[in-house]
Design a protein around this motif. Structure first.
Motif, PDB file in Angstrom:
ATOM      1  N   ASP A 157       0.827  -1.210   0.000  1.00 40.30           N
ATOM      2  CA  ASP A 157       0.000   0.000   0.000  1.00 40.30           C
ATOM      3  C   ASP A 157       0.862   1.262   0.000  1.00 40.30           C
ATOM      4  OD1 ASP A 157      -2.339  -1.453  -0.067  1.00 40.30           O
ATOM      5  OD2 ASP A 157      -2.676  -1.337   2.113  1.00 40.30           O
ATOM      6  N   ALA A 158       1.944   1.252   0.746  1.00 36.46           N
ATOM      7  CA  ALA A 158       2.812   2.433   0.854  1.00 36.46           C
ATOM      8  C   ALA A 158       3.470   2.791  -0.474  1.00 36.46           C
ATOM      9  CB  ALA A 158       3.885   2.197   1.928  1.00 36.46           C
ATOM     10  N   ALA A 159       3.662   1.812  -1.339  1.00 36.41           N
ATOM     11  CA  ALA A 159       4.334   2.038  -2.624  1.00 36.41           C
ATOM     12  C   ALA A 159       3.359   2.089  -3.797  1.00 36.41           C
ATOM     13  CB  ALA A 159       5.360   0.928  -2.851  1.00 36.41           C
ATOM     14  N   ARG A 160       2.102   1.882  -3.533  1.00 38.59           N
ATOM     15  CA  ARG A 160       1.112   1.724  -4.599  1.00 38.59           C
ATOM     16  C   ARG A 160       1.025   2.932  -5.539  1.00 38.59           C
ATOM     17  NH1 ARG A 160      -1.593  -2.289  -5.143  1.00 38.59           N
ATOM     18  NH2 ARG A 160      -3.238  -2.397  -6.680  1.00 38.59           N
ATOM     19  N   ALA A 161       0.973   4.128  -4.987  1.00 38.81           N
ATOM     20  CA  ALA A 161       0.849   5.325  -5.824  1.00 38.81           C
ATOM     21  C   ALA A 161       2.044   5.450  -6.767  1.00 38.81           C
ATOM     22  CB  ALA A 161       0.712   6.569  -4.953  1.00 38.81           C
ATOM     23  N   GLU A 162       3.224   5.176  -6.265  1.00 35.04           N
ATOM     24  CA  GLU A 162       4.425   5.275  -7.108  1.00 35.04           C
ATOM     25  C   GLU A 162       4.431   4.192  -8.184  1.00 35.04           C
ATOM     26  OE1 GLU A 162       7.859   6.864  -8.645  1.00 35.04           O
ATOM     27  OE2 GLU A 162       6.503   7.728  -7.166  1.00 35.04           O
ATOM     28  N   ARG A 163       4.021   2.961  -7.846  1.00 31.50           N
ATOM     29  CA  ARG A 163       3.971   1.880  -8.839  1.00 31.50           C
ATOM     30  C   ARG A 163       2.950   2.218  -9.929  1.00 31.50           C
ATOM     31  NH1 ARG A 163       7.482   1.544  -6.269  1.00 31.50           N
ATOM     32  NH2 ARG A 163       8.214   2.380  -8.228  1.00 31.50           N
ATOM     33  N   LEU A 164       1.811   2.772  -9.534  1.00 28.68           N
ATOM     34  CA  LEU A 164       0.803   3.167 -10.511  1.00 28.68           C
ATOM     35  C   LEU A 164       1.320   4.282 -11.420  1.00 28.68           C
ATOM     36  CD1 LEU A 164      -2.336   3.018  -8.215  1.00 28.68           C
ATOM     37  CD2 LEU A 164      -1.994   1.658 -10.297  1.00 28.68           C
ATOM     38  N   LYS A 165       2.040   5.224 -10.856  1.00 22.41           N
ATOM     39  CA  LYS A 165       2.606   6.322 -11.645  1.00 22.41           C
ATOM     40  C   LYS A 165       3.608   5.779 -12.664  1.00 22.41           C
ATOM     41  CE  LYS A 165       5.747  10.206 -10.952  1.00 22.41           C
ATOM     42  NZ  LYS A 165       6.959   9.514 -11.343  1.00 22.41           N
ATOM     43  N   GLU A 166       4.493   4.893 -12.237  1.00 24.64           N
ATOM     44  CA  GLU A 166       5.481   4.306 -13.153  1.00 24.64           C
ATOM     45  C   GLU A 166       4.780   3.502 -14.243  1.00 24.64           C
ATOM     46  OE1 GLU A 166       8.469   5.161 -13.243  1.00 24.64           O
ATOM     47  OE2 GLU A 166       8.919   5.879 -11.231  1.00 24.64           O
ATOM     48  N   SER A 167       3.777   2.745 -13.848  1.00 28.91           N
ATOM     49  CA  SER A 167       3.037   1.951 -14.818  1.00 28.91           C
ATOM     50  C   SER A 167       2.370   2.850 -15.856  1.00 28.91           C
ATOM     51  CB  SER A 167       1.981   1.099 -14.104  1.00 28.91           C
ATOM     52  OG  SER A 167       1.257   0.340 -15.036  1.00 28.91           O
ATOM     53  N   ARG A 168       1.705   3.883 -15.392  1.00 34.37           N
ATOM     54  CA  ARG A 168       0.998   4.787 -16.302  1.00 34.37           C
ATOM     55  C   ARG A 168       1.959   5.437 -17.293  1.00 34.37           C
ATOM     56  NH1 ARG A 168      -3.174   9.556 -14.507  1.00 34.37           N
ATOM     57  NH2 ARG A 168      -3.297  10.571 -16.523  1.00 34.37           N
ATOM     58  N   GLU A 169       3.093   5.922 -16.802  1.00 38.32           N
ATOM     59  CA  GLU A 169       4.085   6.549 -17.682  1.00 38.32           C
ATOM     60  C   GLU A 169       4.585   5.557 -18.736  1.00 38.32           C
ATOM     61  OE1 GLU A 169       7.116   8.201 -15.148  1.00 38.32           O
ATOM     62  OE2 GLU A 169       5.740   9.708 -14.335  1.00 38.32           O
ATOM     63  N   ASN A 170       4.866   4.337 -18.309  1.00 41.12           N
ATOM     64  CA  ASN A 170       5.391   3.344 -19.240  1.00 41.12           C
ATOM     65  C   ASN A 170       4.322   2.807 -20.184  1.00 41.12           C
ATOM     66  OD1 ASN A 170       8.148   3.481 -18.701  1.00 41.12           O
ATOM     67  ND2 ASN A 170       7.876   2.290 -16.841  1.00 41.12           N
ATOM     68  N   VAL A 181      -4.246  -3.738 -22.007  1.00 45.79           N
ATOM     69  CA  VAL A 181      -3.785  -3.791 -20.621  1.00 45.79           C
ATOM     70  C   VAL A 181      -4.650  -4.785 -19.869  1.00 45.79           C
ATOM     71  CG1 VAL A 181      -3.326  -2.477 -18.518  1.00 45.79           C
ATOM     72  CG2 VAL A 181      -3.039  -1.389 -20.771  1.00 45.79           C
ATOM     73  N   GLU A 182      -4.005  -5.773 -19.280  1.00 43.18           N
ATOM     74  CA  GLU A 182      -4.729  -6.814 -18.556  1.00 43.18           C
ATOM     75  C   GLU A 182      -5.053  -6.362 -17.140  1.00 43.18           C
ATOM     76  OE1 GLU A 182      -4.195 -11.480 -17.187  1.00 43.18           O
ATOM     77  OE2 GLU A 182      -2.887 -10.663 -18.725  1.00 43.18           O
ATOM     78  N   GLU A 183      -6.309  -6.496 -16.776  1.00 39.38           N
ATOM     79  CA  GLU A 183      -6.710  -6.222 -15.397  1.00 39.38           C
ATOM     80  C   GLU A 183      -6.293  -7.408 -14.542  1.00 39.38           C
ATOM     81  OE1 GLU A 183     -10.612  -4.948 -12.815  1.00 39.38           O
ATOM     82  OE2 GLU A 183     -10.901  -5.898 -14.751  1.00 39.38           O
ATOM     83  N   LEU A 184      -5.599  -7.118 -13.465  1.00 42.05           N
ATOM     84  CA  LEU A 184      -5.053  -8.174 -12.616  1.00 42.05           C
ATOM     85  C   LEU A 184      -5.669  -8.113 -11.215  1.00 42.05           C
ATOM     86  CD1 LEU A 184      -1.350  -7.730 -13.720  1.00 42.05           C
ATOM     87  CD2 LEU A 184      -2.898  -9.571 -14.389  1.00 42.05           C
ATOM     88  N   GLY A 210      -3.662  -1.837 -10.945  1.00 43.77           N
ATOM     89  CA  GLY A 210      -4.770  -1.977 -11.876  1.00 43.77           C
ATOM     90  C   GLY A 210      -5.758  -3.048 -11.460  1.00 43.77           C
ATOM     91  N   ASN A 211      -5.853  -3.311 -10.170  1.00 42.29           N
ATOM     92  CA  ASN A 211      -6.729  -4.391  -9.710  1.00 42.29           C
ATOM     93  C   ASN A 211      -8.170  -3.954  -9.455  1.00 42.29           C
ATOM     94  OD1 ASN A 211      -6.524  -2.988  -7.330  1.00 42.29           O
ATOM     95  ND2 ASN A 211      -5.744  -4.687  -6.108  1.00 42.29           N
ATOM     96  N   CYS A 212      -8.485  -2.706  -9.789  1.00 38.64           N
ATOM     97  CA  CYS A 212      -9.867  -2.230  -9.630  1.00 38.64           C
ATOM     98  C   CYS A 212     -10.167  -1.211 -10.737  1.00 38.64           C
ATOM     99  CB  CYS A 212     -10.072  -1.610  -8.249  1.00 38.64           C
ATOM    100  SG  CYS A 212      -9.086  -0.133  -7.958  1.00 38.64           S
ATOM    101  N   SER A 213     -11.424  -0.915 -10.919  1.00 41.64           N
ATOM    102  CA  SER A 213     -11.845  -0.007 -11.994  1.00 41.64           C
ATOM    103  C   SER A 213     -11.206   1.371 -11.859  1.00 41.64           C
ATOM    104  CB  SER A 213     -13.364   0.145 -11.991  1.00 41.64           C
ATOM    105  OG  SER A 213     -13.968  -1.096 -12.243  1.00 41.64           O
ATOM    106  N   GLU A 214     -11.118   1.885 -10.645  1.00 36.95           N
ATOM    107  CA  GLU A 214     -10.535   3.215 -10.420  1.00 36.95           C
ATOM    108  C   GLU A 214      -9.073   3.244 -10.882  1.00 36.95           C
ATOM    109  OE1 GLU A 214      -9.188   5.718  -6.568  1.00 36.95           O
ATOM    110  OE2 GLU A 214     -11.268   5.037  -6.547  1.00 36.95           O
ATOM    111  N   ALA A 253      -8.851   2.955 -14.730  1.00 31.80           N
ATOM    112  CA  ALA A 253      -9.198   4.233 -15.358  1.00 31.80           C
ATOM    113  C   ALA A 253      -8.011   5.185 -15.289  1.00 31.80           C
ATOM    114  CB  ALA A 253     -10.427   4.842 -14.691  1.00 31.80           C
ATOM    115  N   TYR A 254      -7.336   5.233 -14.153  1.00 30.50           N
ATOM    116  CA  TYR A 254      -6.157   6.080 -13.992  1.00 30.50           C
ATOM    117  C   TYR A 254      -5.055   5.662 -14.992  1.00 30.50           C
ATOM    118  CZ  TYR A 254      -1.771   7.814 -12.048  1.00 30.50           C
ATOM    119  OH  TYR A 254      -0.520   8.376 -11.909  1.00 30.50           O
ATOM    120  N   LEU A 255      -4.808   4.352 -15.083  1.00 31.74           N
ATOM    121  CA  LEU A 255      -3.746   3.854 -15.972  1.00 31.74           C
ATOM    122  C   LEU A 255      -4.074   4.138 -17.425  1.00 31.74           C
ATOM    123  CD1 LEU A 255      -3.014   0.406 -14.294  1.00 31.74           C
ATOM    124  CD2 LEU A 255      -1.565   2.452 -14.231  1.00 31.74           C
ATOM    125  N   LEU A 256      -5.331   4.050 -17.791  1.00 26.06           N
ATOM    126  CA  LEU A 256      -5.716   4.188 -19.195  1.00 26.06           C
ATOM    127  C   LEU A 256      -5.981   5.628 -19.627  1.00 26.06           C
ATOM    128  CD1 LEU A 256      -8.042   1.068 -19.441  1.00 26.06           C
ATOM    129  CD2 LEU A 256      -5.655   1.280 -20.182  1.00 26.06           C
TER     130      LEU A 256
END
Length: 142
Positions: A91-104, A121-124, A130-134, A137-140
């Motif tokens: 949870d503590a790293a989630r925002a950063e992982r999502l940011k890196e994923s989105r950029e890439n 992009v596969e929902e996991l 990317g494990n939920c709709s929110e 949506a952010y990643l896409l």
């Protein structure tokens, strides 16, 4: 049933040398049998994650994926499936992982378009980015 220890799971992609994947031969074999190769799943594992905390790991993942997107385009394979990250994602790293994923994902999409390939992009589940709709949506949005 005992809970699976995902931190020790080994992805099948570690057992395949994607750089040596002979897509022209695979395409010929498919053509000979009347099949169409519609998609290929890009490699995924913790050491090939586009959202990894280590910039060198992300760089390796991106180089591997971009090279495969080019091969797909050259061989008329129109879709590539990608994981937006791996787990466990704390949870503590989630925002950063999502940011890196989105950029890439944005960079991979640009490359895929150049190669005539649609990136999927596969929902996991579980703790993956990317494990939920929110989160999807952010990643896409990029």
């Amino acid at each position: 049933m005992p809970k699976r220890d995902w931190t020790r799971w080994k992805s099948p992609s570690r057992q395949i040398e994607y750089a040596a994947l002979d897509l022209p031969a695979l395409r010929r074999a498919a053509d000979e049998t009347g099949l169409t190769i519609w998609s290929l799943h890009l490699p995924f594992s913790n050491d090939l994650s586009i959202a990894h905390k280590d910039a060198q790991v992300r760089k390796k993942a991106m180089e591997t994926n971009i090279a495969l997107l080019r091969k797909l385009g050259e061989n008329g394979i129109s879709h590539a499936v990608v994981h937006p990250g791996t787990e466990p994602t704390a949870d503590a790293a989630r925002a950063e992982r999502l940011k890196e994923s989105r950029e890439n994902l944005c960079l991979l999409t640009e490359e895929a378009i150049k190669d005539g390939v649609q990136l999927c992009v596969e929902e996991l589940p579980r703790t993956c980015p990317g494990n939920c709709s929110e989160e999807m949506a952010y990643l896409l949005e990029a």
